[in-house]
Motif scaffolding. Structure first.
Motif, PDB file in Angstrom:
ATOM      1  N   HIS A  51       0.831  -1.215   0.000  1.00  0.00           N
ATOM      2  CA  HIS A  51       0.000   0.000   0.000  1.00  0.00           C
ATOM      3  C   HIS A  51       0.864   1.264   0.000  1.00  0.00           C
ATOM      4  O   HIS A  51       0.537   2.247  -0.672  1.00  0.00           O
ATOM      5  CB  HIS A  51      -0.937  -0.004   1.210  1.00  0.00           C
ATOM      6  N   ALA A  79       1.036   4.246  -2.814  1.00  0.00           N
ATOM      7  CA  ALA A  79       0.849   5.665  -2.483  1.00  0.00           C
ATOM      8  C   ALA A  79       1.985   6.508  -3.049  1.00  0.00           C
ATOM      9  O   ALA A  79       1.760   7.588  -3.620  1.00  0.00           O
ATOM     10  CB  ALA A  79       0.750   5.838  -0.967  1.00  0.00           C
ATOM     11  N   ASP A 122       1.001   9.239  -5.806  1.00  0.00           N
ATOM     12  CA  ASP A 122       1.023  10.624  -5.297  1.00  0.00           C
ATOM     13  C   ASP A 122       2.357  11.333  -5.543  1.00  0.00           C
ATOM     14  O   ASP A 122       2.382  12.427  -6.086  1.00  0.00           O
ATOM     15  CB  ASP A 122       0.670  10.636  -3.804  1.00  0.00           C
ATOM     16  N   LYS A 167      -5.750   3.387  -4.833  1.00  0.00           N
ATOM     17  CA  LYS A 167      -5.276   4.783  -4.751  1.00  0.00           C
ATOM     18  C   LYS A 167      -5.861   5.624  -5.880  1.00  0.00           C
ATOM     19  O   LYS A 167      -6.236   6.785  -5.687  1.00  0.00           O
ATOM     20  CB  LYS A 167      -3.741   4.823  -4.856  1.00  0.00           C
TER      21      LYS A 167
END
Lengths: 365, 365
Positions: free
Chosen positions: A6, A10, A14, A43
């Motif tokens: 995870h 991210a 991002d 995401k």
């Protein structure tokens, strides 16, 4: 699911790709990368972006390419349209067998690639990012257990990227202002001109025009290289293991070479074209999460305490506006360990000694 | 690789989708269908067609949909363009868990689907074909061992499709010329008008506007249905197991119903809209490779010695030019076994008795 998957997703969505609401995203999923794909999809959903997922299977490509007669249509409409209409392309590398396509004839691969020039350009015009999910196949390539390889990949990917980007800015400033680089190590004494060249901060973010995760190198385009250099980090080039390549340069061109193993591959590379005998890149590895070679260039060239040089094509971003760099069909990176008995100097000032930069603790000027 | 996988791929590409050189093909690969995908890619390469492969993962969709706020963009450009520029879309169903998306709220699924209306239309405008690769998850759904389920799927898919298409033509001719169908079986005595309606041969080939592999049914759009019918083949509707549905019709509309299990699901279905209380389809199963229900409508409705009726929307192909059929948000098939003590008659002439058609050996007029 492992929390690190995870976290990786991210960072990719991002920090690296800067995905925003309404973006049209293509995610390419290799064999063995399903878990990361699920985490990335989550995401992308959170960001409110739109997702098309493609299946980048090496076994499937092999079957298709071997069955085809080799007369490929140029840039199929559906594939071209998909990339032309996309804002972001995320490639999750991994796979289940790094040799999966080894029995596809080189000329078939070449013809397929050549027929997709506009498609590739459309893809490169997006905010694309390539990353790697730790698979057993890549662990095997690295000569590591699966558990240890997972640790390795997440150490490389889950950095404090903002802090590393700041550090890289410092290095970029030195290179941008500098005229001459001098690299000294075992069997290595090399000078290169970087006058008028611009360094690129490879921060693993499209915001800095950096498209690999992990990243962590600063690179520029050297010229007029003179002297000798030993590349003591082993690597696989064109399916062949190469060890201890040594090159001698005079006024920018390779004039002599040898290698402890499979030196003929280096000979073939150098004979590709005129540009293949000149350097296209000088890169300085700055990712301290990468502490060993794993026979995967995406990682090896960013390894802390290494410097790499690429034979062949230079990146336009390093050159004065409008200039194109050292035209060549190849861009092959070779890596040298600078952790011991080594210095890297710019205009006579030492900026790295034995792997430690001058702004780091323990630097001995 | 199992030879049957290669045979399946050949039927899909050549008989079903009629893929030709230069076609732009999208193949959608579910989890667990990698081997079939590789075999299909090989066939597409042989034909000289162009391939984009998408990853139709239920787990990935779930993660995306659950993370999204539910305000989906209408028809994202990249996805729409992909299908608008495609000639053929092949979907390989399979998966690793038929309940993978069960915890995605229905309204989110609905909103996502609604936002993709033009994309879906573009996809339906191609020569699309859906098939199924035998996975352990589907074997489990069918209550079968993996080995036995593989046998079952290949028996259904690897037919002599030309011979079956000929047989179906015979049935189509009878239905096209007929005015009234009479179905009689246990708890079943039903008459339907098919005057002016056109039957469709579902031959598993886009050449006959048939888009499922396997197929093997002839269907038309009945009206003015009167009488009662018992559906004794169990099935799962909206995630709920339904058994022994009984419907009573008067002049085309359901006037009474019950079921041995979960009859409230039938009640909800009937209350969807006005069209949900009328029949949209009368289908006759003719695939003798399918000899048992497996709780998968793609197979069950084609099962030899069964007849199915669908509540809800009718297919335009069955109606006079320009007419649209029985508007409804649902199209739910219900299946009755006609292998024993049953007759199917058109205009008073029996065309099937106890599962045997009048052109088959053993038919007792």
């Amino acid at each position: 699911m492992d929390d690190r998957i995870h976290e990786h997703a991210a960072v990719l969505v991002d920090w690296s790709a800067r995905v925003e609401a309404g973006d049209d995203v293509v995610m390419s999923v290799s064999e063995g990368t399903h878990d990361l794909a699920v985490a990335v999809a989550e995401k992308i959903g959170e960001r409110g972006a739109n997702l098309v997922t493609t299946y980048g299977s090496a076994e499937l490509n092999r079957a298709y390419l071997r069955a085809h007669d080799g007369e490929f249509d140029d840039d199929p409409d559906h594939e071209l349209a998909l990339f032309e209409e996309s804002d972001v392309v995320l490639s999750l590398g991994g796979g289940r067998n790094t040799a999966a396509q080894i029995d596809v004839p080189g000329e078939v691969r070449g013809a397929y690639s050549k027929a997709r020039e506009r498609t590739r350009e459309a893809r490169m015009d997006t905010d694309w990012v390539s990353t790697v999910h730790p698979t057993r196949s890549l662990a095997q390539q690295a000569g590591m257990s699966y558990e240890a390889y997972q640790e390795f990949v997440y150490d490389a990917v889950l950095r404090d990227w903002e802090a590393l980007a700041d550090e890289m800015s410092e290095m970029k400033e030195i290179l941008d202002e500098g005229s001459e680089v001098h690299l000294r190590s075992q069997d290595t004494d090399l000078t290169m001109s970087i006058e008028g060249r611009t360094a690129v901060n490879s921060t693993a973010s499209v915001a800095d025009d950096s498209h690999n995760l992990p990243s962590g190198e600063v690179f520029t385009a050297p010229q007029a290289t003179t002297g000798e250099v030993r590349f003591d980090v082993p690597m696989t080039i064109r399916g062949t293991r190469i060890e201890d390549v040594w090159l001698e340069f005079d006024d920018g061109e390779v004039v002599d070479y040898n290698a402890a193993r499979n030196s003929e591959v280096i000979g073939e590379l150098l004979d590709t074209d005129e540009g293949a005998r000149r350097l296209g890149e000088l890169g300085i590895g700055m990712n301290r999460g990468i502490d060993r070679p794993t026979d995967n260039i995406l990682f090896d060239e960013k390894m802390a305490e290494t410097v790499h040089l690429a034979l062949g094509r230079a990146y336009d971003a390093c050159l004065p506006d409008g200039e194109s760099g050292n035209d060549s069909a190849i861009h092959t990176d070779l890596i040298t360990d600078v952790s011991d008995d080594s210095t890297l100097a710019v205009d006579g000032e030492i900026i790295q000694r034995n792997g430690t930069f001058r702004w780091e603790d323990g630097f001995e000027g």
